[in-house]
Each structure stands twice: as C-alpha cells, then as structure tokens.
Design an enzyme around this catalytic site. Structure first.
Site, PDB file in Angstrom:
ATOM      1  N   ASP A 119      89.165  34.925   3.059  1.00 11.73           N
ATOM      2  CA  ASP A 119      90.396  34.209   2.705  1.00 11.73           C
ATOM      3  C   ASP A 119      91.378  33.864   3.832  1.00 11.73           C
ATOM      4  O   ASP A 119      91.899  32.772   3.867  1.00 11.73           O
ATOM      5  CB  ASP A 119      91.176  35.023   1.653  1.00 11.73           C
TER       6      ASP A 119
ATOM      7  N   GLU B 127      87.483  48.560  -0.260  1.00 12.99           N
ATOM      8  CA  GLU B 127      87.204  47.126  -0.111  1.00 12.99           C
ATOM      9  C   GLU B 127      86.840  46.785   1.340  1.00 12.99           C
ATOM     10  O   GLU B 127      85.924  46.025   1.610  1.00 12.99           O
ATOM     11  CB  GLU B 127      88.442  46.345  -0.568  1.00 12.99           C
TER      12      GLU B 127
HETATM   13  C1  GLC Z   1      88.791  38.627  -2.016  1.00 16.56           C
HETATM   14  C2  GLC Z   1      87.708  38.365  -0.969  1.00 16.56           C
HETATM   15  C3  GLC Z   1      86.579  37.561  -1.581  1.00 16.56           C
HETATM   16  C4  GLC Z   1      86.074  38.293  -2.816  1.00 16.56           C
HETATM   17  C5  GLC Z   1      87.204  38.557  -3.806  1.00 16.56           C
HETATM   18  C6  GLC Z   1      86.777  39.439  -4.968  1.00 16.56           C
HETATM   19  O1  GLC Z   1      89.398  37.433  -2.392  1.00 16.56           O
HETATM   20  O2  GLC Z   1      88.244  37.711   0.133  1.00 16.56           O
HETATM   21  O3  GLC Z   1      85.548  37.381  -0.653  1.00 16.56           O
HETATM   22  O4  GLC Z   1      85.068  37.557  -3.427  1.00 16.56           O
HETATM   23  O5  GLC Z   1      88.247  39.231  -3.152  1.00 16.56           O
HETATM   24  O6  GLC Z   1      86.258  40.647  -4.512  1.00 16.56           O
END
Ligand code: GLC
Length: 443
Positions: free
Chosen positions: A171, A414
């Site tokens: 992101d 995460e």
């Molecule tokens: C965040 C990450 C993305 C992922 C999402 C859900 O937005 O950047 O890659 O898919 O979270 O885990």
C-alpha cells in the site's frame, strides 16, 4: 527474545487459521481486515493445503463469488453487509455494470497469485480430484488473465498497469508514494499537510481505534491520499478508459508484473493438465510479458524498477519488488546473481530478520512503517521460492530459517521489525500463519 518451538508455533498457526475462518473463506485478521482479501486468500490456501485440503479449496473457489463479469477479481469481497454499511458505501461497486449482482466488492484488484495457489493446492490432490478442481477454476483464471491484458495493457506491450497502490498489495511503497505526492495530491490533502494537523487526524483513524500503533501504519497524509485516489476511481465508476483519460497516475508495478510472469506460467501448466488451449490472443500477451519485464531494467543502477505508464520513466525507488524478478523466474541467471548480491547486502535488504521491504539506504526506510521497511512473510516466501528456482539453495534456506525464527519469536503478526524481529501491525494474521506452515514443510 525467547522463541516457541516449531511444534507449538504450528499449533498456534493452525489455531489462527481456524479462528479467522468464516466458512467460505478465512479473513486476514479480526478487526482491521474482516472481509475476504484476494491475494491473502491465495497465500492462506497455500498454507492450508498441508492439513485441510477442503478448506484450502474453498478459499480459492469463493474468490469466484466476487469476480466481475469482465473478469476482474477484486481485492476485497464483502460478505453479509448491506448497502448501508460504510465499507460497501466507500466502494459502491454497483456503479460499474460488470460488478457482481449478489456480492459487494471493491473496484480494484491485487497481485495475481491465484494461478500459483490453484496449482499448489492441486499438487496435494489425487489426479481425479485435481482435474475437477482445475476445471472448476480454469474459466475464471482465463477470464482474469484476459482482463489484465485487455484493460490494463492498452499499448499491448505485455506490462500490466495499476491505478491504485492497494492493487500492488504494498500500500505505501515508496515508488507509489513518491509519484502520488508529486503528481496527484489534491489541494485539500496539500492544505492538511501544510497545516501540520496530522496528529489530530491520527486520533480519528479507524486503525488507531482498533489499537494498532499509527507509527506502524502508513502516515495519515499518505492514507488521506490513498483514500482520495480511491474516491476518484469510484467517481469514474471503475471504468479504465475514463480513469486513464483524466491523467490518472498509472504504474507498471514491478512486483505485480513479476508475479504475473509466474502466474502465466502456472496458468499454462493448468491448461496442459486439462488438455485445453489458452485463447490465442491471451497466449500472445503471455509470451510478451517476460520480455517486457526487461524494459524495467535500469542499466545504470543495475536493478529493476517500476515504471510510470504515462511518461515511460522508471521510478528509481527500490522496494521489495526489486527482488521479485527472482520469483518471476524469467530473468537471466547473471541478472538473478546481481539481485541476490543486492539482497545479501547488509546496507540494503539484509538485516537481522530479513528481508527489509525497502533498503536501509532509502530515504523512505523505517523499521516499523508498514511497507516502508518491515519484513513481511509473504514477500519473503516469494523471494525464497525465486532463490530456489535459480539454484541459490543456501540463501533460500537461510532466509527460510530466519523467517521461521522471526515468527516463532514474535507470533503470527502482520509484519516484523527487520532489525529486532519485533512483531508489528495486526495480531493473529492469517497469511503469516499459513506461510509459516508452508515454509515449515521443507525445514
Ligand atoms: C493490507 C496489505 C495488503 C493485504 C491487506 C489484507 O492492506 O497491504 O497487501 O492484502 O492488508 O491483509
């Protein structure tokens, strides 16, 4: 830091995948990510296949629920929410005539990990089961790959463009944030930035209210920018022609296109098992992409970069994408060797708990901030796979062992501080759990 044993960690990992299970799919994490995400589901299936094949299958089959009639697979599918829900309203996917009738979704995609996941889940099945499963997924896969080339490769060069950083899955990666700030920041975001009231906005953010430290997320100004781009896409009803007509920033993202090269290869393997011919036009595009990837090579800096679709200029901000042509598998061995040298460089991507998602020499580097430095298990997994393909077995083993240790110490987080291994972002994060289980298989 004390570490849990591999056995205990595997038990925790399986528990996370159960707790986050919503029947048809596994959500990424409670609170922050309560819906189905596209590439998350692929990584989750890759891990689940080792102990629960039916659930692995379900996670991929359910992605078809959200697929648009034009072939696009959205990055988020919402379940059980009605039109009044904030999430559904934010996207309002029904503005586009191709969006599905019975499911509400986002209006953009994510890296094409599906063919890889279908292949890997299939590997665990009997021949008969595999053929049935591949048959169930095949048309969706073909439609999705056709969509990428038809809508996102208007020049027919073989590189797919993205219109929002969320599509890259990384992101707030520097190449996106640099271009967005330079070219697309609307006046109101500039004013907010100029007023220096970011701290006030921090308090109002939903992720802050969910208990995640803001210092570990994209900055508030970056978030405002991401949301303003999303609103613009919604105004254009997710119609790519309308979007590109208005000088919208579009990037041929290195990570995405590297993953695409591999996805195409997997799609062809799946077609072969089914004794099917991939449509001729799609096949022509598929053959272009490995060559097109070479357009992203910078001979001076001796590395690949993402490219601005409009100006055709390389965006010389290195990220974890720099190493993903290894996963593509189409680059020459001598180029792969140069990338491995970069990867092992302790001033760049290597660290106590590798890999840094942005090299330490970058002005964007931060050990805590989301996709601007921390180590993520999914990108490590992709690089480990690429290293093995090119015969860098010792490097792959070391990266796998460091990745496993990082999770055994910090849990199913995460992402991780690449210097200390400290867990960051969401807790009980599904793809960390799934890929931990997958990496454990060959440890
Ligand atoms: C965040 C990450 C993305 C992922 C999402 C859900 O937005 O950047 O890659 O898919 O979270 O885990």
């Amino acid at each position: 830091m004390d570490a849990f044993s591999k056995n205990d960690s595997a038990v925790f990992a399986r528990r996370v995948l159960s707790v986050n299970d919503r029947g048809t799919h596994v959500i990424p994490a409670k609170g922050l990510y309560p819906h189905q995400w596209f590439w998350d589901s692929c990584f989750i299936a890759i891990g689940l296949r080792h102990h629960d094949l039916p659930r692995a299958k379900k996670n991929l089959l359910s992605l078809k629920n959200g697929q648009w009639k034009n072939g696009m697979i959205p990055n988020i599918i919402f379940y059980g929410l009605d039109e009044r829900s904030r999430h559904v309203k934010t996207w309002d996917s029904s503005r586009n005539p191709y969006s599905p009738k019975h499911f509400r979704t986002s209006g953009i995609t994510q890296p094409p990990m599906l063919a890889e996941a279908v292949w890997r889940v299939g590997e665990k099945m009997t021949t008969k089961e595999r053929k049935e499963f591949f048959t169930d997924m095949y048309d969706s896969l073909v439609k999705y790959h056709e969509w990428m080339y038809r809508e996102r490769d208007p020049h027919g060069e073989g590189l797919v463009l993205l219109v929002h950083p969320w599509e890259s899955g990384t992101d707030n990666a520097p190449h996106w944030m640099r271009e967005l700030h330079l070219n697309q920041a609307p006046v109101w975001v500039r004013i907010v930035d100029g007023l220096g009231i970011e701290k006030a906005i921090d308090i109002l953010r939903p992720d802050s209210r969910l208990g995640v430290a803001i210092s570990e997320r994209a900055s508030s100004i970056d978030e405002l920018l991401l949301f303003s781009i999303q609103r613009r896409l919604r105004r254009k009803r997710y119609d790519i022609h309308a979007i590109l007509r208005h000088a919208h920033l579009a990037i041929e993202d290195l990570a995405f296109n590297s993953i695409l090269v591999r996805a195409n290869e997997r799609l062809l393997q799946i077609a072969k098992v089914l004794k099917k011919e991939v449509p001729a036009e799609l096949l022509t595009s598929i053959h272009k992409t490995p060559h097109a990837l070479e357009l992203l090579w910078d001979g001076h800096d001796r590395q690949y970069y993402s490219r601005n679709f409009t100006t055709h200029e390389l965006i010389n901000e290195p990220t974890i994408g720099t190493l993903l042509p290894l996963y593509a598998g189409s680059i020459k061995k001598y180029r792969a060797t140069e990338l491995v040298r970069l990867m092992k460089n302790k001033r760049q991507f290597w660290s106590e708990f590798p890999l840094c998602t942005v090299p330490k020499t970058s002005s964007y580097y931060s050990s805590k901030r989301y996709w601007q430095g921390p180590a993520w298990l999914n990108t490590n997994w992709l690089v480990i796979d690429g290293l093995r393909r090119y015969g860098f077995t010792a490097e792959a083993d070391t990266l796998r062992d460091r990745s496993l240790l990082m999770v055994e110490q910090a849990g199913m987080r995460e992402y991780f501080n690449p210097q200390t291994g400290q867990g960051l972002g969401a807790d009980d994060f599904s793809w960390t759990a799934a890929l931990y289980l997958d990496l454990l298989q060959d440890a």
